[in-house]
Every structure is written in structure tokens, then in C-alpha cells.
Motif scaffolding. Structure first.
Motif, short mmCIF file in Angstrom:
data_model
loop_
_atom_site.label_atom_id
_atom_site.label_comp_id
_atom_site.label_asym_id
_atom_site.label_seq_id
_atom_site.Cartn_x
_atom_site.Cartn_y
_atom_site.Cartn_z
N ARG A 1 0.84 -1.22 0.00
CA ARG A 1 0.00 0.00 0.00
C ARG A 1 0.86 1.26 0.00
O ARG A 1 0.57 2.22 -0.72
N ALA A 2 1.92 1.25 0.79
CA ALA A 2 2.81 2.42 0.88
C ALA A 2 3.49 2.68 -0.46
O ALA A 2 3.56 3.83 -0.92
N ARG A 3 3.97 1.63 -1.12
CA ARG A 3 4.64 1.80 -2.42
C ARG A 3 3.65 2.23 -3.50
O ARG A 3 3.99 3.01 -4.38
N LEU A 4 2.42 1.70 -3.43
CA LEU A 4 1.40 2.12 -4.40
C LEU A 4 1.07 3.60 -4.22
O LEU A 4 0.92 4.32 -5.20
N LYS A 5 0.96 4.04 -2.98
CA LYS A 5 0.67 5.45 -2.71
C LYS A 5 1.78 6.34 -3.29
O LYS A 5 1.51 7.37 -3.91
#
Length: 190
Positions: free
Chosen positions: A153-157
Motif C-alpha cells: 500500500r505504501a509503495r502504491l501510494k
């Protein structure tokens, strides 16, 4: 367009276009203005040698990045780096951010714990994406996936400018396709 307008060589360094028969461009998906070399855009082709039914500025709907850099195989024609990278109609607009499946693919494939298979589920209501979920497949079974979900999720954000939901599936769960993988699945709520 014709029987062959592009082909990949033994170096597999992108599609080589038959520039002696086609004018090849990449344009901005929204403005339709030509983009410079190295920018992702919609592939547009124009016949140069066809006499009966030529096509002029035919938008393929395919996404590509063009380069004039000569290939290691020795060919000097224009190339599409990485081949066809996706479809312009796969654009996802979510909470003001716009992204393509290829951007999600780059993030998913950066995680060795995940297979290369993924899907983007979009729930639309009134023509607006209300929920976006990236469904990724584990490379091998694992009981503790919460840390992986948070990291993804953090990398997608970071890559997309927006945080979609994330769901991990067991290995071998997502459908495999022999030709073009359908990466975006849209569900419309009434």
C-alpha cells in the motif's frame, strides 16, 4: 494497419517499426498532441505507402514509449521500448489521481514475495470510481501477510499518488491468459 507494421528482434529490446511504410507517433491520451521521445503515450500510425485505403493518424489505443536509439541488433528504425505497455482505455481515475495498470505492475513486480500476476478492481458509481482494490498474488503460501499488505500500500501510494485497497490471493489463484491479460475489472453499481 497491415500484415506487419512492427516486429521484435532477437535482442528483444522493443518493437521495431517499419518506418519505410508507416509514420509512427506517440500522443498524449487527453490532448492528442505529439509527445517527445521517451514519454508514455498512445501509439498513432499513418500509412505512407498504402494506396487504396490509407489510414491517417490511426489511434491504436495502445500505450508505448518510443526511442530512436539504435538497437543492439543493428537496426536503426524507431522502437517501442518494452513493446506495447497497455491500453489507454485502462486508465483509472481515482480520487483525482490518474494511473495505468503498468504503474501498478511496476510496484507489484518489485516485491519478490509476489508473483507477476495482479488485477485492479474498480467499483464505479455514477461514472466515478468509488473504490479501487489492487489484487496481487503471493509467490508462495504465507500466513503472515499483514506487513506485506502495508508495504505494498505504501509503495502504491508513492507511485500512484493515491492509496488503493490491497488484497493478497493464494499462489495460482488469479486467471492466466495466453494473449493480453485483462488487468482492470470494472464493477458498476446502480
Amino acid at each position: 494497419m497491415g500484415p506487419t507494421f512492427a516486429a521484435e528482434c532477437e535482442a528483444q529490446a522493443g518493437l521495431h517499426f517499419a518506418e519505410d511504410h508507416y509514420l509512427v507517433e506517440v500522443v498524449d491520451p487527453e490532448t492528442k498532441e505529439p509527445l517527445p521521445e521517451g514519454k508514455l503515450g498512445v501509439l498513432v500510425l499513418t500509412h505512407l505507402t498504402r494506396e487504396a485505403t490509407p489510414l491517417v493518424r490511426y489511434s491504436t489505443g495502445d500505450l508505448a514509449v518510443l526511442t530512436k536509439e539504435p538497437c543492439v541488433c543493428g537496426r536503426t528504425h524507431l522502437r517501442a521500448l518494452g513493446g506495447i505497455l497497455g491500453r489507454a482505455d485502462d486508465l483509472v481515475v481515482y480520487r483525482g489521481a490518474k494511473f495505468y495498470p503498468t504503474q501498478v505492475e511496476q510496484v507489484v513486480r518489485a516485491f519478490p514475495e509476489l508473483s507477476s500476476e495482479y488485477r485492479i478492481e474498480v467499483v464505479e458509481e455514477g461514472g466515478v470510481a468509488r473504490q479501487v482494490t489492487v489484487v496481487a498474488e503471493l509467490a508462495q503460501r504465507s500466513e503472515d501477510t499483514e506487513g506485506l499488505v502495508q508495504a505494498l500500500r505504501a509503495r502504491l501510494k508513492e507511485a500512484l499518488g493515491v492509496t488503493p485497497e490491497v488484497r493478497l490471493e493464494a499462489p495460482g489463484t488469479l486467471e492466466r491468459t495466453a494473449f493480453k491479460a485483462k488487468r482492470v475489472v470494472r464493477h458498476v453499481r446502480a
